[in-house]
Design an enzyme around this catalytic site. Structure first.
Site, PDB file in Angstrom:
ATOM      1  N   CYS A 192      33.667  -3.907  -2.379  1.00 44.53           N
ATOM      2  CA  CYS A 192      33.252  -4.195  -3.753  1.00 44.53           C
ATOM      3  C   CYS A 192      31.816  -3.734  -3.974  1.00 44.53           C
ATOM      4  O   CYS A 192      31.094  -3.377  -3.045  1.00 44.53           O
ATOM      5  CB  CYS A 192      33.396  -5.683  -4.048  1.00 44.53           C
TER       6      CYS A 192
ATOM      7  N   CYS B 115      30.251  -2.117 -15.637  1.00 41.83           N
ATOM      8  CA  CYS B 115      30.346  -2.081 -14.180  1.00 41.83           C
ATOM      9  C   CYS B 115      31.610  -2.822 -13.745  1.00 41.83           C
ATOM     10  O   CYS B 115      31.858  -3.945 -14.197  1.00 41.83           O
ATOM     11  CB  CYS B 115      29.118  -2.714 -13.526  1.00 41.83           C
TER      12      CYS B 115
ATOM     13  N   CYS C 297      -2.830   1.410  -7.986  1.00 45.55           N
ATOM     14  CA  CYS C 297      -2.708   0.699  -9.251  1.00 45.55           C
ATOM     15  C   CYS C 297      -1.776  -0.499  -9.101  1.00 45.55           C
ATOM     16  O   CYS C 297      -0.736  -0.421  -8.452  1.00 45.55           O
ATOM     17  CB  CYS C 297      -2.183   1.648 -10.335  1.00 45.55           C
TER      18      CYS C 297
ATOM     19  N   CYS D  55      -0.341   4.897 -16.594  1.00 49.52           N
ATOM     20  CA  CYS D  55       0.639   4.788 -15.508  1.00 49.52           C
ATOM     21  C   CYS D  55       1.853   5.648 -15.830  1.00 49.52           C
ATOM     22  O   CYS D  55       2.371   5.633 -16.955  1.00 49.52           O
ATOM     23  CB  CYS D  55       1.078   3.342 -15.313  1.00 49.52           C
TER      24      CYS D  55
ATOM     25  N   CYS E 169       0.845  -1.197   0.000  1.00 50.83           N
ATOM     26  CA  CYS E 169       0.000   0.000   0.000  1.00 50.83           C
ATOM     27  C   CYS E 169       0.882   1.250   0.000  1.00 50.83           C
ATOM     28  O   CYS E 169       1.794   1.381   0.821  1.00 50.83           O
ATOM     29  CB  CYS E 169      -0.919  -0.014   1.225  1.00 50.83           C
TER      30      CYS E 169
ATOM     31  N   CYS F  47      17.103  -0.948  -2.852  1.00 50.18           N
ATOM     32  CA  CYS F  47      17.186  -2.290  -3.404  1.00 50.18           C
ATOM     33  C   CYS F  47      16.297  -2.387  -4.638  1.00 50.18           C
ATOM     34  O   CYS F  47      15.147  -1.921  -4.603  1.00 50.18           O
ATOM     35  CB  CYS F  47      16.773  -3.315  -2.354  1.00 50.18           C
TER      36      CYS F  47
ATOM     37  N   HIS G 268      -5.397   5.952 -10.581  1.00 48.18           N
ATOM     38  CA  HIS G 268      -5.534   7.028 -11.562  1.00 48.18           C
ATOM     39  C   HIS G 268      -6.459   6.533 -12.672  1.00 48.18           C
ATOM     40  O   HIS G 268      -6.010   6.009 -13.708  1.00 48.18           O
ATOM     41  CB  HIS G 268      -4.162   7.415 -12.128  1.00 48.18           C
TER      42      HIS G 268
ATOM     43  N   CYS H 274      15.396  -8.795   1.516  1.00 48.59           N
ATOM     44  CA  CYS H 274      14.822  -9.745   0.562  1.00 48.59           C
ATOM     45  C   CYS H 274      15.844 -10.720   0.007  1.00 48.59           C
ATOM     46  O   CYS H 274      15.469 -11.632  -0.746  1.00 48.59           O
ATOM     47  CB  CYS H 274      14.152  -8.997  -0.590  1.00 48.59           C
TER      48      CYS H 274
END
Length: 339
Positions: free
Chosen positions: A188, A219, A121, A134, A89, A173, A129, A196
């Site tokens: 690193c 990267c 949504c 979106c 929510c 995250c 909306h 999670c």
């Protein structure tokens, strides 16, 4: 004696763990779990080894009921975050989760918490909306990309870091949107979310595998920011054009090093294991002379065996390593360059 606090304890002060045979006193385990729960870590391991503690053991060892409730909440939240159909929510001060399985066609969701009832949504996870498409929500400045940060002033007086420098070390995250801070200690860029369990790259904020930093993604393992597109393309072109010469040079150096180095290493290792050579005196028994002959025989046999085995090791190393390097350069790198 407890291996953590180094204090003598009675035997009954050492609770048993089902995950491993290590023992620590009750007080140290309680303090250890208290810190783990305060850091939102639900995958708690033994203080002495990587063996994970069972949730029943954690609940048994936690001293306060409030900590047990918080641990249960974090454990449930981790399970819900791992479910791709879970939606949270967006109302302020509401952490209610909605299990929205099969709601893609009818994206209007309603929070079921008593007193809330917020409609949002399913797709963009924002307030409902009905009259518009979106809109993707942009991340907060300084929390998603390092380039969004204001430049740090050069004249920072008395070594006091500005607030922007602290924000550069906080990101979200990519899976559960939990705030994560990375200490600027040269560590690193391979990050693991404790909420999670998501494994992601600190630079690009994408979920990664173990070969992410070996792929031509731009990267780097210890870099401060990803490479630019121009630098990445130049590096990939250099790898494609210079791979034959570099691989030939590496193979040309590796062949004599492995072929000659293994016999030398084995001879020195066997000689060191036999000890210092014995110096014979005229009145010493002849058995010592036999010991010296055995030493020479052992060293000689190990060197001859190594001379026979080292070409096989060289052939296997070159036969496996060179095709893998060529496959990576002319497979992964070329595909990335074409994209």
């Amino acid at each position: 004696e407890c291996p953590l606090c180094l204090l003598p304890q009675p035997p009954e002060a050492f609770p048993t763990l089902a995950s491993c045979a290590h023992r620590s006193c009750q007080a140290c385990l309680e303090q250890y779990l208290r810190l783990a729960v305060s850091e939102s870590r639900v995958q708690v391991s033994c203080p002495h080894c990587p063996a994970a503690l069972q949730p029943a053991e954690v609940r048994r060892l936690l001293p306060e009921p409030a900590l047990c409730d918080k641990y249960e909440e974090f454990l449930l939240r981790r399970l819900l975050v791992a479910d791709p159909s879970t939606r949270w929510c967006p109302a302020p001060d509401c952490s209610y989760a909605v299990l929205a399985h099969g709601c893609a066609e009818c994206p209007r969701l309603t929070c079921g918490r008593e007193g809330c009832g917020t409609e949002f949504c399913y797709h963009c996870r924002q307030p409902w909306h009905p009259d518009g498409p979106c809109v993707p929500v942009l991340p907060a400045p300084g929390l998603a990309t390092p380039t969004a940060q204001p430049a740090q002033p050069e004249d920072s007086a008395h070594g006091e870091a500005p607030a922007q420098a602290e924000a550069e070390d906080i990101k979200v995250c990519p899976r559960c949107s939990a705030f994560i801070m990375k200490i600027n200690d040269g560590s690193c860029n391979r990050m693991n979310c404790t909420v999670c369990g998501c494994l992601f790259c600190w630079l690009c904020l994408r979920e990664i595998s173990d070969v992410h930093f070996l792929s031509p993604s731009g990267c780097t393992f210890w870099g401060k920011r990803p490479w630019s597109r121009t630098r990445r393309i130049l590096w990939q072109l250099g790898m494609v054009l210079g791979a034959p010469m570099v691989i030939s040079l590496v193979a040309g150096i590796a062949v004599p090093v492995i072929t000659i180095g293994i016999p030398i290493y084995m001879g020195r290792k066997v000689l060191a294991g036999l000890g210092v050579p014995v110096v014979l005196l005229p009145d010493e028994p002849s058995s010592l002379c036999l010991s010296g002959c055995q030493q020479c025989l052992s060293v000689t046999s190990s060197v001859l065996l190594s001379l026979f085995v080292s070409p096989i090791i060289t052939a296997v190393t070159i036969g496996v390593g060179v095709p893998l390097m060529l496959t990576y350069v002319y497979g992964t790198v070329v595909l990335s360059l074409c994209r």
